[in-house]
Design an enzyme around this catalytic site. Structure first.
Site, mmCIF file in Angstrom:
data_model
loop_
_atom_site.group_PDB
_atom_site.id
_atom_site.type_symbol
_atom_site.label_atom_id
_atom_site.label_comp_id
_atom_site.label_asym_id
_atom_site.label_seq_id
_atom_site.Cartn_x
_atom_site.Cartn_y
_atom_site.Cartn_z
ATOM 1 N N ASP A 126 0.854 -1.191 0.000
ATOM 2 C CA ASP A 126 0.000 0.000 0.000
ATOM 3 C C ASP A 126 0.884 1.234 0.000
ATOM 4 O O ASP A 126 2.005 1.200 0.512
ATOM 5 C CB ASP A 126 -0.904 0.013 1.244
ATOM 6 N N GLU A 128 0.859 5.605 0.579
ATOM 7 C CA GLU A 128 0.172 6.856 0.938
ATOM 8 C C GLU A 128 0.814 7.949 0.100
ATOM 9 O O GLU A 128 2.029 7.945 -0.129
ATOM 10 C CB GLU A 128 0.319 7.160 2.435
ATOM 11 N N HIS A 278 -5.474 4.350 6.859
ATOM 12 C CA HIS A 278 -4.769 5.195 5.889
ATOM 13 C C HIS A 278 -3.315 5.428 6.268
ATOM 14 O O HIS A 278 -2.695 6.338 5.726
ATOM 15 C CB HIS A 278 -5.477 6.531 5.670
ATOM 16 N N ASP A 283 -3.031 -0.422 6.699
ATOM 17 C CA ASP A 283 -3.882 -0.857 5.597
ATOM 18 C C ASP A 283 -3.388 -2.164 4.991
ATOM 19 O O ASP A 283 -4.185 -2.997 4.561
ATOM 20 C CB ASP A 283 -3.951 0.235 4.519
#
Length: 327
Positions: A126, A128, A278, A283
């Site tokens: 993941d 950000e 987040h 996540d």
DNA sequence: GGCCCTCTTTAGGGCCTT
């Protein structure tokens, strides 16, 4: 020693490897045991879980941010050059250039699904970012988790975007946290990231990287960042967007599952929120647990994921070029 | 931005990612 040279070259003085077996791993471990998750992973891993899967060592640049307080960095004195003894042996860092990877085509693999499963490394990841735009925004955090577990099965780091972070309210990552020395820039991180993934690969095997909404967000964003830094995604990286099987699940479950968002899937499977939503690693850990449930429900195996849902970076890039040319 | 669904394909809108 060669690793030390590499990181010296990258000028990442704060890059560190340390034991992250703090409460976070304990929570995941306990959570998985409570929810009978261990055996469920066997759908993704027909060969069964490696007994090392809950060994609690993770890899980090040491720039994972202050908000990850639950992951207590207990051994910050371990320098990056220790990575040679903690990861697999093929971390050849004598050159900063990424070697041309030997492509492993799915169609060339044996038809024996067990062999495919055994030689495939499944990594959930993941990112950000500072926003949704691949052109104007930048990655500020990345996290990966190798579902086969073992030593260094997770990797996480903040990334210095060299720009102001205007969406701190989303992920809690501030400009101050990432725009400072010690937080690697993407151009410095990419070789490290590629070597980390390579260190998780099995001999002659391929890598399957899974992200939620990866096809339209994470993977194109990653491609954009690699290209911006004059790198290419290794050709033996295959991707799966977990949104695709989630759609199948929605069809099967009907109104029981109202949305295919990660948070809705987490609630659907009664997976507790660990860490701040987040944040990349939080996540990733949720998606890892969602995946094991979802693959169980859909009776999906690694060969099934590869055959029905996987795509490559070049396919994404080519599709994007075709659409640009058609405009 | 791209995928999917439908009140559709000569289109539009919702969802999902940060």
């Amino acid at each position: 020693m060669r690793i030390a040279m590499c990181f010296s070259h990258f000028q990442l003085p704060r890059c560190q490897i340390h034991t992250l077996y703090g409460s976070w791993w304990k929570k995941v471990n306990n959570l998985s045991k409570k929810q009978e998750n261990v055996s469920n992973y066997q759908l993704l891993c027909p060969g069964g879980w490696d007994s090392r899967r809950w060994i609690q060592k993770s890899l980090s640049t040491g720039a994972e941010g202050k908000n990850v307080s639950s992951r207590k960095a207990t051994n910050l004195s371990h320098k990056v050059n220790d990575v040679s003894s903690l990861t697999h042996s093929n971390l050849n860092t004598s050159s900063v250039e990424i070697e041309e990877f030997k492509s492993v085509h799915i169609e060339q693999k044996t038809s024996d699904n067990k062999d495919i499963s055994k030689c495939t490394t499944v990594i959930v990841f993941d990112i950000e970012t500072t926003g949704f735009s691949r052109e104007n925004d930048r990655i500020i955090e990345i996290a990966l988790q190798d579902l086969s577990g073992g030593v260094n099965s997770t990797f996480q780091t903040l990334v210095n975007p060299d720009m102001i972070v205007t969406n701190q309210q989303i992920h809690g990552i501030s400009t101050y946290m990432v725009n400072k020395s010690g937080v690697p820039r993407m151009k410095d991180l990419i070789p490290i990231l590629v070597r980390y993934v390579r260190s998780r690969q099995k001999p002659g095997g391929q890598t399957l990287l899974i992200a939620h909404n990866g096809k339209t967000f994470d993977v194109p964003f990653l491609i954009s960042e690699f290209n911006r830094c004059s790198y290419e995604i290794p050709s033996d990286w295959h991707f799966v967007d977990s949104m695709s099987p989630a759609r199948e699940l929605m069809k099967a479950e009907g109104s029981t599952l109202s949305s295919k968002s990660l948070q809705t899937l987490r609630e659907y499977y009664k997976i507790p929120q660990t860490g701040k939503a987040h944040r990349a690693m939080a996540d990733v850990s949720i998606l890892a647990l969602v995946l094991q449930k979802m693959t169980r429900d859909l009776k999906l195996t690694i060969p099934g994921l590869l055959e029905n849902y996987s795509f490559t970076a070049s396919e994404i890039s080519n599709n994007s070029k075709k659409k640009k040319n058609s405009k």
